[in-house]
Motif scaffolding. Structure first.
Motif, PDB file in Angstrom:
ATOM      1  N   LYS A   1       8.088   0.114  -6.475  1.00 47.49           N
ATOM      2  CA  LYS A   1       7.869  -1.072  -5.645  1.00 47.49           C
ATOM      3  C   LYS A   1       6.998  -2.095  -6.373  1.00 47.49           C
ATOM      4  CE  LYS A   1       8.253   1.256  -1.161  1.00 47.49           C
ATOM      5  NZ  LYS A   1       7.537   1.606   0.088  1.00 47.49           N
ATOM      6  N   ILE A   2       5.948  -1.603  -7.057  1.00 45.62           N
ATOM      7  CA  ILE A   2       5.083  -2.515  -7.807  1.00 45.62           C
ATOM      8  C   ILE A   2       5.856  -3.158  -8.948  1.00 45.62           C
ATOM      9  CG2 ILE A   2       2.998  -2.652  -9.215  1.00 45.62           C
ATOM     10  CD1 ILE A   2       1.800  -0.422  -7.588  1.00 45.62           C
TER      11      ILE A   2
ATOM     12  N   ILE B   1       0.852  -1.184   0.000  1.00 45.34           N
ATOM     13  CA  ILE B   1       0.000   0.000   0.000  1.00 45.34           C
ATOM     14  C   ILE B   1       0.890   1.237   0.000  1.00 45.34           C
ATOM     15  CG2 ILE B   1      -0.165   0.176   2.519  1.00 45.34           C
ATOM     16  CD1 ILE B   1      -3.087   1.035   2.123  1.00 45.34           C
ATOM     17  N   MET B   2       0.383   2.303  -0.550  1.00 45.06           N
ATOM     18  CA  MET B   2       1.150   3.540  -0.649  1.00 45.06           C
ATOM     19  C   MET B   2       1.137   4.260   0.696  1.00 45.06           C
ATOM     20  SD  MET B   2       0.764   6.528  -3.509  1.00 45.06           S
ATOM     21  CE  MET B   2       1.912   7.913  -3.599  1.00 45.06           C
TER      22      MET B   2
ATOM     23  N   GLU C   1       6.199   9.231  -2.582  1.00 49.99           N
ATOM     24  CA  GLU C   1       6.147   9.694  -3.961  1.00 49.99           C
ATOM     25  C   GLU C   1       5.559   8.609  -4.862  1.00 49.99           C
ATOM     26  OE1 GLU C   1       6.828  12.631  -5.146  1.00 49.99           O
ATOM     27  OE2 GLU C   1       7.521  13.487  -3.246  1.00 49.99           O
ATOM     28  N   LEU C   2       4.839   9.051  -5.901  1.00 50.79           N
ATOM     29  CA  LEU C   2       4.236   8.104  -6.837  1.00 50.79           C
ATOM     30  C   LEU C   2       5.289   7.250  -7.526  1.00 50.79           C
ATOM     31  CD1 LEU C   2       1.248   9.852  -8.682  1.00 50.79           C
ATOM     32  CD2 LEU C   2       1.255   7.602  -7.598  1.00 50.79           C
TER      33      LEU C   2
ATOM     34  N   LYS D   1      -3.818  -2.611  -8.538  1.00 53.07           N
ATOM     35  CA  LYS D   1      -3.149  -2.340  -7.271  1.00 53.07           C
ATOM     36  C   LYS D   1      -2.846  -0.863  -7.109  1.00 53.07           C
ATOM     37  CE  LYS D   1      -1.820  -4.376  -4.345  1.00 53.07           C
ATOM     38  NZ  LYS D   1      -2.314  -4.514  -2.947  1.00 53.07           N
ATOM     39  N   LEU D   2      -2.374  -0.228  -8.177  1.00 51.02           N
ATOM     40  CA  LEU D   2      -2.040   1.194  -8.114  1.00 51.02           C
ATOM     41  C   LEU D   2      -3.288   2.041  -7.871  1.00 51.02           C
ATOM     42  CD1 LEU D   2       0.132   3.388  -8.398  1.00 51.02           C
ATOM     43  CD2 LEU D   2      -0.307   3.396 -10.860  1.00 51.02           C
TER      44      LEU D   2
END
Length: 284
Positions: free
Chosen positions: A132-133, A119-120, A125-126, A155-156
């Motif tokens: 990570k993804i 999870i973010m 930062e995007l 997921k994003l």
């Protein structure tokens, strides 16, 4: 060790291919590089034949085996040096560093759980989160699994902060999230985030100035209305409005009261009383 691509003699562009060294921790990346190098040499089929029943070219096998042995440290080299074919060396290394099928299945299951929990974080930062993804997708590939663009996009979109929900709604409404590219979704979210931040910076500054002007105007109106005191509306207002201790009227303090002060009036009454007593001794 460096190899020159086959057929790169006169009239061809020779590009030396350096052999990456295998360590205890870099097998997935090492395997990708080695496969690419052997493929461009034209000897990858000696390692993983397209047709397992077909005979392997002895010359290709020698070249591929030499390349693989040159990519190993001494301790690993001694363990596989008895293997006479490149395919046997490759399978031995794969079993050691990659694990058997059951081990791979267990690792993939663990990786799926890790991906589900991703999870973010607040303030992240995007680009960092998208990295990570992407790293998770590479891990899936190294274990023989796949992480599709659709799964990465979902997921994003499902884990970005609330500030990007408007962009997420627009993407889901006007794009096919099953076929859209992950990088395209990331670019749209970044563009929306940058535009939002610029707008907040501009509008926030204007609102801040207006708020200061409005507050100053309110205080100026109060000062003019009450002569520096407070207005005479009802309510306590944190104890700043109440009854004047001098005249008993609400809306101002005793120090601002325009009526004669009680103390002064009492002193005047005492003086008047003494004066009357002096004029009429009989009162004594």
């Amino acid at each position: 060790m460096a190899l020159v691509p086959h057929g790169g003699g006169a009239g061809g562009s020779a590009m030396p291919l350096f052999c990456p060294m295998l360590t205890r921790d870099n097998y997935p990346v090492w395997a990708i590089k080695v496969e690419a190098n052997l493929d461009v040499q034209g000897v990858w089929e000696a390692v993983v034949p397209a047709d397992p029943a077909a005979a392997v070219d002895p010359e290709k096998n020698k070249r591929a085996r030499a390349y693989l042995l040159g990519a190993l440290s001494e301790d690993i080299l001694l363990q596989v040096s008895s293997k006479k074919t490149a395919a046997a060396i490759w399978e031995c290394l794969k079993a050691r560093f990659f694990g058997a099928d059951r081990v791979k299945a267990a690792r993939l299951s663990t990786l799926h759980d890790e991906f589900d929990r991703l999870i973010m974080a607040d303030g992240e930062e995007l680009d960092v989160y998208a990295g990570k993804i992407g790293c998770m997708a590479a891990k899936f590939a190294s274990l023989g699994g796949t992480l599709s663009d659709a799964e990465m996009v979902k997921k994003l979109l499902d884990t970005v902060p609330e500030s990007l929900f408007a962009a997420v709604a627009g993407i889901e409404q006007f794009c096919d999230v099953e076929t859209i590219c992950f990088d395209e979704v990331l670019g749209r979210l970044k563009a929306f985030q940058e535009r939002t931040e610029r707008r907040k910076a501009a509008v926030g500054g204007e609102r801040h100035g207006d708020q200061l002007l409005l507050t100053a105007a309110q205080w100026e109106q109060r000062r003019r209305t009450r002569g520096g005191g407070y207005d005479d509306s009802g309510g306590d207002n944190n104890g700043r409005r109440g009854k004047c201790h001098n005249c008993g009227i609400r809306g101002h303090f005793a120090r601002d009261c325009r009526k004669p002060k009680k103390k002064q009036e009492e002193e005047n009454q005492e003086v008047a009383l003494l004066y009357n007593i002096d004029e009429h001794p009989c009162l004594l």
